[in-house]
Enzyme design. Structure first.
Site, PDB file in Angstrom:
ATOM      1  CG  ASN A 130      -1.808   1.147   1.352  1.00 44.51           C
ATOM      2  OD1 ASN A 130      -1.775   2.033   0.489  1.00 44.51           O
ATOM      3  ND2 ASN A 130      -2.612   1.185   2.393  1.00 44.51           N
ATOM      4  NE  ARG A 188      -6.270   1.209   0.551  1.00 48.64           N
ATOM      5  CZ  ARG A 188      -6.304   2.317   1.280  1.00 48.64           C
ATOM      6  NH1 ARG A 188      -5.208   2.788   1.804  1.00 48.64           N
ATOM      7  NH2 ARG A 188      -7.429   2.929   1.489  1.00 48.64           N
ATOM      8  CG  HIS A 192     -12.941   3.095   4.023  1.00 45.38           C
ATOM      9  ND1 HIS A 192     -13.653   4.091   4.657  1.00 45.38           N
ATOM     10  CD2 HIS A 192     -11.633   3.332   4.274  1.00 45.38           C
ATOM     11  CE1 HIS A 192     -12.801   4.913   5.246  1.00 45.38           C
ATOM     12  NE2 HIS A 192     -11.569   4.475   5.032  1.00 45.38           N
ATOM     13  NE  ARG A 228      -9.757  11.878   5.330  1.00 44.46           N
ATOM     14  CZ  ARG A 228      -9.767  10.595   4.984  1.00 44.46           C
ATOM     15  NH1 ARG A 228     -10.737  10.130   4.214  1.00 44.46           N
ATOM     16  NH2 ARG A 228      -8.829   9.785   5.407  1.00 44.46           N
ATOM     17  CD  GLU A 250      -8.686  -1.526   4.703  1.00 42.34           C
ATOM     18  OE1 GLU A 250      -8.260  -1.020   5.756  1.00 42.34           O
ATOM     19  OE2 GLU A 250      -9.016  -0.862   3.712  1.00 42.34           O
TER      20      GLU A 250
END
Ligand code: AMP
Length: 402
Positions: A7, A95, A184, A245, A388
């Site tokens: 990733n 990813r 996600h 965020r 993940e």
């Protein structure tokens, strides 16, 4: 089978070498501060076992190529390594945050795929450049291992137009592909599948709401195994209140700030992504710090927790309306797996919609899937740890076995 999951961020490389069949992890690690004067690498061989060995390095790491070479040297090191040479790696799973509208499933990488991911950079300027760099380096370093990209957006490609279109001039969609994509996806899909296993029912029969609450957060409505709506949009900024965020705000705020505070587009973008959310409200973005501050009477920390959990509840309620009939709600990721207060507050007041949690079960800590709803709750509520890396390794294996 050994799959190296990578990733790559703009200045980081997160990696894990694992076996998707046995789920055993040989090595995991993180390279950070690529391109800065002092780079860092932390590598854990056999993590979580009694053989765990941690190696840390601090040295300049000018680019992703240098970072990946350090990783390969460490994992093949005769003393500290976990394999004897890189040829033992059967496949690489990457990813990728944004796969645009083209990819609704993982793909085996070729030049055309890399170019398409590159063309999606305007849609994910913080993520896709790092992914492209990582893929190119890995293709060079592992010329014989098949490379697969697994997209965060792929699971959400089943969302129908009435949920993914913004009510903006249609030409903007045609010209720039401005629409909602969702993110996600790997995590939402993984926990949905895991829940079906836990309930011993086919995923294609279940309606679920999956609640991923980490530093970033999103909620997805999963109808019979397919994503039909999610809270994130064109970018991962829309929806929930996250660590830094803002999530949903009135879009007119951007023009208001430009006119009344003279802020530039860049400044507004940075503020919404990096200085808002929990951090903007109370100065802290880690939920553990927020709870500690609330215990000491910090009012802004309390407001931040309230704003975040209220937004979660609003979306859970909205997705109950979207699905009509809901079998289960699943919490996952750093906050979702560990924070019983956030879970309780996010479901408060939903009793008349059939959601009742068992306080004792909710307070329990487990690394395994656990049901936290009361026995008479019409909607089951579960906590399922996400994974993940394992999901990417499995998707990589599956597409290569096809
Ligand atoms: P993730 O992005 O899934 O790695 O989640 C990271 C976030 O999870 C952190 O920023 C924390 O806010 C939160 N977190 C991790 N551990 C705990 C915990 N024990 N209790 C509450 N929140 C936690």
């Amino acid at each position: 089978m050994k799959v190296l999951v990578i990733n790559c961020g703009s200045s980081s490389i997160k990696y894990q070498l694992l076996d998707p069949d046995t789920e055993s992890v040989l090595v995991s690690g993180l390279v950070e501060r690529i391109g800065e004067p002092r780079g860092e690498l932390i590598n854990k061989a056999y993590p979580g076992t009694d053989r765990e060995a941690v190696t840390t390095l601090e040295q300049p790491i000018p680019d992703h190529d240098a970072g990946m070479r350090l990783v390969v040297d460490l994992i093949t090191d005769p003393e500290k390594g976990v394999i004897s040479h890189k040829g033992e790696i059967d496949a690489i799973g990457h990813r990728v945050v944004h796969g645009g509208e083209r990819f609704s499933a993982p793909v085996v990488v070729d030049e055309d795929v890399v170019e398409y991911i590159e063309s999606c950079i305007p849609l994910a300027p913080l993520h896709n450049p790092g992914h492209v760099a990582g893929i190119r380096v890995a293709m060079e370093l592992f010329p014989d291992a098949p490379q697969v990209t697994v997209f965060d957006t792929a699971f959400h490609q089943t969302i129908p137009p009435h949920a993914y279109m913004y009510a903006l001039p249609y030409e903007l969609y045609e010209e720039l592909r401005i629409r909602r994509y969702g993110f996600h996806g790997t995590s939402h899909k993984y926990v949905a599948g895991k829940l079906a296993e836990c309930l011993d029912r086919p995923l294609s029969e279940l309606n679920l709401i999956t609640v991923h609450l980490g530093n970033g957060g999103s909620i997805t409505a999963v109808e019979k195994g397919r994503s039909v709506d999610t809270t994130m949009g064109l970018t991962p900024l829309e929806g929930l209140v996250m660590g830094t965020r803002s999530g949903d705000v009135d879009p007119a705020i951007c023009a208001f700030l430009a006119r009344n505070k003279g802020m530039s587009i860049e400044e507004i973008d940075t503020m919404l992504n990096k200085e808002s959310g929990l951090k903007g409200l109370c100065g802290m973005n880690d939920m553990r710090d927020i709870h500690a501050a609330i215990a000491e009477g910090d009012e802004r920390a309390e407001i931040a927790l309230g704003v975040q959990t209220y937004r979660n509840r609003k979306y859970i309620g909205a997705f109950m309306a979207v699905l009509g009939c809901v079998d289960a709600i699943v919490f996952t990721a750093g906050i979702g797996e560990n924070d019983d207060v956030v879970r309780r507050e996010s479901l408060k007041g939903l009793e008349c919609l059939g959601v009742n949690i068992d306080e004792k079960a909710n307070a329990h800590r487990a690394k395994e899937p656990m049901r936290i709803s009361a026995v008479d709750s019409r909607v089951a509520v579960w906590v399922i740890p996400t994974n993940e890396e394992l999901a990417i390794a499995r998707e990589t294996r599956d597409i290569l076995n096809k």
